[in-house]
Scaffold this motif. Sequence first.
Motif: not given
Length: 474
Positions: A301-308, A311-315, A379-386, A373-377
């Motif tokens: 999917l590309g490196l840009s899709e890894v962050g979202a 982030t959820a996985f690490r939480i 809020w604190y990390a940016g919409a691109g990581l939700a 969870g999506g809204k919290l992420v």
Amino acid sequence: MRPARSWSSATADACRRAPWNAPMRSALQRLWPSLGEHRSAEQRREGAIVRTLVSVYAVKVATVTSNFLVIPLAAGYLGLEKYGLWLSAASLMSVLALSDFGLGNNLTTALAQARGRGDTQGVAHAVSATLWSVAGVAGLLFIGFSVVHRFVDWAHFFNATDPMVAREAPRVALLVGAISALQLVTGLTQRIYAGLQEGYWASVWQGAGVVAGLLALLAGIHFRGEPFVLIAMLGLVPVAVQGVGLAVVLRRPELGELLRPAALHRRDITAVLSGSALMFVVNLQAVFWLSKDSLLIAQTLGLSEVGAYNTAFRIFQSVFMLLAGSLGATLWPAYADAFARGDRAWIRRSIARSLKVGGGAMASFALLFVPFGGKLVAWYAGAGLALPVLPLALLGLYFVVLAGVNLLSFPLMGAGHVAVIAWGGLCGGLLSVPLAYALMPRGGVAALVAINLGCNALFQLLPLIWKNRRLGNI
């Protein structure tokens, strides 16, 4: 002249005279061994569990806090693609960490069983043989990786589209190899303390590494470091702290002269290598389940899709390690000690309690986090990581199943019955990879999580339930 008593002896007498109630006295005796005398093996075992859990949970809270600080800082400073390179490099380090061939895991079980039998020489021989074996493996790993490194197109491997990220990729990969080789050796700190049922000291060194790593990240951002510098700091600083911890534990008098290479015996090396074979497969399947996803997403999917996703996985992973992972790992050497002593009743009670506490806590967190969870992420990390709700819900269910797998695996590891863990997990992991490559281009991240969930339940959870029932553990 009356000899002076130690502080711990005086404290023990004061505690025995104090008008405390029985529950308070019992709790304090578990946290501080010298407050109780003539304790049974079960009481000492449970006391070590309590002390280790308290210290582990303190460190995990610090780790979760550090992760929540690191994610927005690193993502905001680096951008999505450089941040994805960082996360993918961390996943590659986890893949290379399995290259100790299960020596570390085998050491934990061997130490705990030797202590259960009262075999002090067995403890020393296991540590010595494992230490030099791992050092040799680490050296060979780095040499081999350095040779292969120049023949790999690392920009293509990480699927980097940014020219600056593509230039950094080869250096980052070589750094990953060096850090992974060092981690193999310094990681024995936690294995030794765990096998001695003194995991609280391992937590002290791990916590120091977490704090030092966060300070290194802040320093790197302050001095405008590039991804290579940040990865170097985040990888090397905690490794250095663990190295200090290893030096401290190896200075124990009971190890004596056995740490010298000349004191090694062929039978010790043979015993360590034979006992580590299946543990290596356990390490291998664990990496498939916990570290493959970022690389799969980057390549499909590309490196840009890894962050979202990451982030959820690490939480979820941080909470999983706090609620279920830490509990299972703490019980592991205690199970080995109990098996060596033949205390099956304690094993059954402990498994039942751990499933209720660890599994129930993980399910409760998933139910609370998924709707918001999506809204919290965002809020604190940016919409691109939700992450959207569907993959987030599947991820929550996946970690609930993983909690059950974790808590049912450690009794078998303590008893030396690891074949069902090794081969079941490996088969499920190997099947999940081609399925992910086939289904992710259309199904996205949700398809990846659904595949992981199904393979995990079918190849790990169900076989573990069957094996534990057959042994009379549940």
